[in-house]
Structure formats: C-alpha cells, structure tokens
Write an enzyme that holds these catalytic residues in place. Structure first.
Site, short mmCIF file in Angstrom:
data_model
loop_
_atom_site.label_atom_id
_atom_site.label_comp_id
_atom_site.label_asym_id
_atom_site.label_seq_id
_atom_site.Cartn_x
_atom_site.Cartn_y
_atom_site.Cartn_z
N THR A 4 0.83 -1.21 0.00
CA THR A 4 0.00 0.00 0.00
C THR A 4 0.87 1.26 0.00
O THR A 4 2.09 1.17 -0.15
CB THR A 4 -1.05 -0.06 1.15
OG1 THR A 4 -1.93 1.04 1.00
CG2 THR A 4 -0.41 -0.01 2.52
N ALA A 9 -5.12 5.79 -7.07
CA ALA A 9 -6.41 5.10 -7.03
C ALA A 9 -7.19 5.38 -8.31
O ALA A 9 -7.82 4.49 -8.88
CB ALA A 9 -7.20 5.58 -5.82
N LYS A 42 3.17 1.32 -4.04
CA LYS A 42 2.49 0.54 -5.08
C LYS A 42 3.19 0.60 -6.45
O LYS A 42 3.10 -0.34 -7.23
CB LYS A 42 1.05 1.01 -5.25
CG LYS A 42 0.14 0.61 -4.11
CD LYS A 42 -1.29 1.00 -4.42
CE LYS A 42 -2.20 0.70 -3.25
NZ LYS A 42 -3.60 1.03 -3.56
N ASN A 91 -0.74 -3.90 -6.00
CA ASN A 91 -1.19 -3.85 -4.60
C ASN A 91 -1.20 -5.23 -3.95
O ASN A 91 -1.47 -5.34 -2.76
CB ASN A 91 -2.56 -3.18 -4.48
CG ASN A 91 -3.68 -4.11 -4.92
OD1 ASN A 91 -3.48 -4.99 -5.74
ND2 ASN A 91 -4.86 -3.92 -4.37
N ASP A 149 -7.15 -3.48 -7.30
CA ASP A 149 -7.95 -2.28 -6.97
C ASP A 149 -9.06 -2.02 -7.98
O ASP A 149 -10.22 -1.79 -7.61
CB ASP A 149 -7.06 -1.04 -6.89
CG ASP A 149 -6.25 -0.98 -5.61
OD1 ASP A 149 -6.68 -1.57 -4.60
OD2 ASP A 149 -5.17 -0.35 -5.62
#
Ligand code: ATR
Length: 295
Positions: free
Chosen positions: A67, A136, A71, A92, A107
C-alpha cells in the site's frame, strides 16, 4: 487463533500503516475457513521496501499487500508483474509462487465488482465523470475503460495530472472518448448533467480532510444537484462510510456505492489469489465494518 509450526504469514507493507483495515478483513476470512494463515501489518519505509520483499521469500510468506506509498516502486523488485498491473502501473498484491514474487493489481477489479454488486450499474456505453488523477484513479479509470464506457471525463485539482492520464489512456483505449474538465463547480456542473456515474477517487471528504474545497472557493461541494436522477455516485473514501458526497446523493434518491465495498472486494480478490479458495465476501465486509466501529 491457533499458531503452530505450519502457520504461514501474509503481510501488508505500507508507510504509514497504523490505520489499515485489511488485517481485520483477511484474518476474519482465514479464521472462518479454518486456514492456518495470519495477516500481519508491517511498517516499511521506502528505503527498506526491497529488503521487506526479500523477507517474503526468506520467511516463506504466501504473499503480501502493498500500500501507500509503495504501489509503483514495488514493481522493480518483483520477479513478474501481471499484464493488467503493468498497464495500470501499480501493484497492490504480491503472490509468492515457490519463491517467485508475482505482482497483481486488484484495486480496479475490486472497484468494478463492488460497483456492480452494490448498484447493478453496467459501464458499457455510459458516461463517467472521475474526480482525481492519483494512484487510485489510475486503477479505477483503467478498470472502467476495460468495461467500454462511451466517454470518461476526468477532473483534478492539478490539471496536468489529469491531462497526462487522459492522454496516456486515450492512446490505449480508442473506443472511449476521454476528456478533461477543470476542477471547478461550473464546468463540473455542466458535465454532471449528462453523467451516468460519478466517482470520487480523491481523499476529499475523508475524516480529517477539508471537504470538496474547490480552488478559490472554500468548502464548495460537488454539484450533486446537477446529476440526473438515474445517476450512480461512487466514493472511494470509507472514513466516514457515508461521506458528504454520498449523503447528498442519497438524499436526492441517487444510488450510491461506498469505499468500503471496494476495499473489501480488492481484498477478496487478493484472498483468492493467495489461497485458491472462494472468499467469504459478506463476512469480510462485516469484519471491515466492525473494525471501523460500525455494526
Ligand atoms: P491515491 O493513491 O489515494 O490516489 P494520490 O496519488 O496521492 O493518492 O492522489 C490523491 C488524489 O486526491 C489526487 O487526485 C489529488 O489531487 P492533486 O493531483 O491535485 O494532488 C487529490 N486531492 C488530495 N487532496 C486534495 C484537496 N485538498 N483538494 C483537491 N484534490 C485533492
């Protein structure tokens, strides 16, 4: 929990790592299925990442989650990276396959799976608005593009990051119209009017952070009122579980999708990669809510 000579570990490496919910989620699943596995968080600073990865091999961990902020950098130290994670540019999840460390990114798939499960939303042919252009956002944007939306509009406080990401993905995904829009209420309100899905991938709305504070205008929330009644609103923030954005959407009667669902789903895919067993997703979600202090 029983620990004996056959217990194997799964790690999570991050910096900071104090607030991770993943141990609660994974250990509940290991215990439920009677697996002799324990999931443990480790505070790993960037300078120690390579050594920490080496310990996965040395100590025979079955794998790890990776994390913030590792990443992207972790990819250099792995034996192989799945093509999807390569495309996203981030890993991840690591699986230890007989001493070979293989990187995955769960993710985006976790996001898409949970979105479908929670809202029934189908991305194909739709218009998506994405807020944020960080790590993200990359994973979610990529997963959404794989599902062939008609168009994606991306908006970020730092416009260059959004423009770079849009340019990079436009080269690879030619079936979707990809555009950027200024991170300001007016232009976003215009885009919102024809949006089918709005996704917040920024940390705005998280406990301890300012709310949607657009540049120059203090605490100006996203114009939820401009979205059509049929739109779905999705937020990757899960502290609080119901962000201001989701609350506003729900009070207008829009379908919503919270960040905990994505967290649980990306974890459930990791669980399946490590164990080869079907993840008890509902139980994992309950464990996550309990760890957040919710029922
Ligand atoms: P992550 O891996 O969680 O995506 P990140 O790569 O640091 O983390 O990205 C954070 C995202 O939240 C970015 O889109 C960031 O915008 P910038 O690129 O302009 O930094 C966005 N973000 C964070 N704090 C913000 C704030 N106060 N206002 C607007 N956007 C914010």
């Amino acid at each position: 929990m029983k620990i004996d000579g056959r217990t194997r570990l799964v790690a999570i490496f991050g910096d900071p790592i104090d607030h991770t919910l993943s141990p609660a989620i994974q250990n509940a699943a290991f215990e439920h299925l009677g697996l002799n596995l324990v999931y443990v968080p480790f505070h790993v600073r960037p300078a120690d990442l390579k050594a920490a990865l080496g310990s996965i091999r040395t100590l025979g961990f079955i794998g790890a989650n990776i994390t913030i902020p590792h990443k992207e950098r972790v990819m250099r130290s792995l034996d192989d990276v799945h093509v999807h994670a390569k495309d996203v540019g981030a890993v991840n999840t690591v699986v230890n396959k007989k001493g070979r460390l293989i990187g995955y990114n769960t993710d985006g798939a976790g996001y898409l799976l949970s979105l479908r499960e929670e809202t029934g939303f189908s991305v194909r042919g739709k218009k998506v608005v994405i807020l944020g252009a960080g790590g993200a956002s990359r994973a979610i944007f990529h997963a959404l593009l794989d599902a062939r939306p008609a168009s994606v509009v991306i908006s970020n406080r730092t416009p260059k990051r959004a423009a770079d990401l849009a340019r990079e993905f436009a080269k690879r995904f030619k079936n979707t119209v990809i555009r950027t829009v200024p991170f300001k209420k007016g232009p976003l309100s215009e885009e919102a009017q024809s949006a089918d899905l709005l996704v917040n991938t920024t940390s705005l709305g998280m406990t301890g952070q300012a709310r949607l504070d657009f540049p120059g205008q203090a605490r100006l929330d996203f114009p939820v009122e401009s979205l059509p009644k049929s739109a779905v609103v999705s937020d990757i923030v899960y502290r609080p579980l119901e962000t201001v954005l989701l609350k506003k959407a729900r009070s207008r009667g829009l379908k919503t999708h919270d960040g905990l669902s994505m967290l649980v789903r990306q974890g459930s895919i990791g669980f399946e990669l490590w164990t080869g067993k079907k993840a008890p997703v509902e139980l994992m979600r309950k464990a996550a809510k309990k760890a957040l202090g919710l029922r």
